[in-house]
Every structure is written in C-alpha cells, then in structure tokens.
Design a protein around this motif. Structure first.
Motif, mmCIF file in Angstrom:
data_model
loop_
_atom_site.group_PDB
_atom_site.id
_atom_site.type_symbol
_atom_site.label_atom_id
_atom_site.label_comp_id
_atom_site.label_asym_id
_atom_site.label_seq_id
_atom_site.Cartn_x
_atom_site.Cartn_y
_atom_site.Cartn_z
ATOM 1 N N UNK A 1 0.810 -1.225 0.000
ATOM 2 C CA UNK A 1 0.000 0.000 0.000
ATOM 3 C C UNK A 1 0.837 1.265 0.000
ATOM 4 N N UNK A 2 1.577 1.496 -1.082
ATOM 5 C CA UNK A 2 2.441 2.677 -1.143
ATOM 6 C C UNK A 2 1.646 3.972 -1.027
ATOM 7 N N UNK A 3 0.499 4.031 -1.675
ATOM 8 C CA UNK A 3 -0.307 5.255 -1.633
ATOM 9 C C UNK A 3 -0.801 5.514 -0.217
ATOM 10 N N UNK A 4 -1.303 4.476 0.425
ATOM 11 C CA UNK A 4 -1.788 4.621 1.798
ATOM 12 C C UNK A 4 -0.646 5.013 2.727
ATOM 13 N N UNK A 5 0.508 4.392 2.554
ATOM 14 C CA UNK A 5 1.679 4.753 3.362
ATOM 15 C C UNK A 5 2.033 6.217 3.141
ATOM 16 N N UNK A 6 2.061 6.639 1.883
ATOM 17 C CA UNK A 6 2.384 8.040 1.585
ATOM 18 C C UNK A 6 1.372 9.009 2.165
ATOM 19 N N UNK A 7 0.094 8.668 2.063
ATOM 20 C CA UNK A 7 -0.966 9.515 2.626
ATOM 21 C C UNK A 7 -0.804 9.622 4.139
ATOM 22 N N UNK A 8 -0.575 8.501 4.801
ATOM 23 C CA UNK A 8 -0.448 8.519 6.258
ATOM 24 C C UNK A 8 0.783 9.292 6.702
ATOM 25 N N UNK A 9 1.892 9.122 6.011
ATOM 26 C CA UNK A 9 3.119 9.846 6.375
ATOM 27 C C UNK A 9 2.947 11.341 6.104
ATOM 28 N N UNK A 10 2.398 11.691 4.945
ATOM 29 C CA UNK A 10 2.182 13.112 4.624
ATOM 30 C C UNK A 10 1.201 13.755 5.611
ATOM 31 N N UNK A 11 0.128 13.048 5.929
ATOM 32 C CA UNK A 11 -0.846 13.576 6.883
ATOM 33 C C UNK A 11 -0.254 13.761 8.269
ATOM 34 N N UNK A 12 0.566 12.817 8.692
ATOM 35 C CA UNK A 12 1.194 12.934 10.012
ATOM 36 C C UNK A 12 2.222 14.057 10.038
ATOM 37 N N UNK A 13 2.946 14.246 8.939
ATOM 38 C CA UNK A 13 3.870 15.377 8.859
ATOM 39 C C UNK A 13 3.104 16.695 8.944
ATOM 40 N N UNK A 14 1.985 16.766 8.249
ATOM 41 C CA UNK A 14 1.152 17.971 8.304
ATOM 42 C C UNK A 14 0.635 18.215 9.716
ATOM 43 N N UNK A 15 0.282 17.153 10.423
ATOM 44 C CA UNK A 15 -0.159 17.289 11.816
ATOM 45 C C UNK A 15 0.964 17.852 12.675
ATOM 46 N N UNK A 16 2.211 17.387 12.445
ATOM 47 C CA UNK A 16 3.349 17.907 13.199
ATOM 48 C C UNK A 16 3.540 19.400 12.980
ATOM 49 N N UNK A 17 3.472 19.836 11.720
ATOM 50 C CA UNK A 17 3.604 21.268 11.403
ATOM 51 C C UNK A 17 2.452 22.047 12.021
#
Length: 165
Positions: free
Chosen positions: A65-81
């Motif tokens: 699930x590369x897309x799901x992994x990318x979405x989750x990582x990008x979303x979590x990075x956005x949460x950090x910011x």
C-alpha cells in the motif's frame, strides 16, 4: 452506596464550566455542536482528498500500500507542522484545531485502510510483506510527526530571532 463512576456523570468536561447554571449548560451544548460540525466538515474534506489521491495513484489489489503509506506519512507530517503552529506560533480560534487537526488531517490519514491492506497481503500469501507494512507505517508516521514538528520549531525560532534583530 453510589459507585465513583455514577458520581462523576454530572461533572463537566471542562472544570471551569459550572453546569449548575442553566445558561452555562446551553453555551456548552452550543459549543459542542460547533465542534462536532467543524470536525464533520473537516473530515469530509480530508476523506475527499484521500479518495482523490487513491484515484490518482491507485494501488494494485494485494500489493504493498504505497499510496496509503504516503498519505499517512504526509498527513502525520502535516499534523506535526500544524500542531507547532497553533501551539507555539499563533493563537488560533478554538475551532481551528478540531477543524484542521481532527477533521481534515484525521479524515485524510487512513489507518483503517492500512489495516485492511495488511490483512489482504496475508490473505495473498505475503505475510512477510504484511509484517513489513505493519511495522513501517506507524514508524514512518511517528518519524514524520517528529521531523515535521522539529523542523517547524527550528524555522519559527529562526524567524522570530530574525524579527528581533
């Protein structure tokens, strides 16, 4: 004799709110409605963005699930910011955090799809890949939150120093 749980039923969620005053109960109920409404709106926006990403970059059934992994990582990075900005930099309106953090970014990230994809990998005989996926996603998500929050703090600290000079 009452149990401790039954005694706490009437306690306010916010200890500063005296719910014995009828006007305070009405304000609290109205405030809760606003929070639920912005979380729902944000969740719809975030889930729509996630759905759009999955249409743009579809994952093959039974594949990693590369897309799901990318979405989750990008979303979590956005949460950090986002959390650094509204906690350390700005004084945000009380509905900004539930709208963006819980709603948009909570709706964008998808740990339920991650679990389904891991299960599908097992069902297709790829247990090792499933375990790798199960381990990689939360580690990458936590690393993304930490890295994004750390970088945002560093950038905002430098910006503040630059303004003071």
């Amino acid at each position: 004799m009452k149990s401790p749980e039954s005694e706490r039923v009437d306690e306010p969620a916010d200890s500063d709110v005296d719910l014995s005053v009828p006007a305070r109960r009405a304000v609290r109920a109205h405030g809760q409605f606003a929070v639920v409404a912005v979380v729902a709106l944000g969740g719809a926006l975030g889930a729509t963005a996630r759905y759009g990403a999955s249409l743009w970059w579809p994952s093959p059934p039974g594949g990693f699930g590369w897309v799901t992994l990318g979405i989750n990582v990008a979303g979590c990075a956005a949460i950090g910011v986002f959390m650094v900005l509204i906690s350390d930099v700005w004084t945000a309106h009380r509905l900004v955090r539930p709208l963006v953090g819980t709603g948009v970014l909570g709706g964008f990230t998808t740990f339920s799809t991650y679990a389904v994809e891991a299960q599908q990998l097992v069902q297709t005989g790829q247990a090792g890949l499933s375990l790798a996926y199960l381990a990689t996603t939360p580690l990458a998500a936590l690393a993304a939150v930490w890295a994004a929050a750390t970088a945002t703090r560093a950038v905002t600290r430098r910006a503040r120093r630059g303004r003071q000079a």
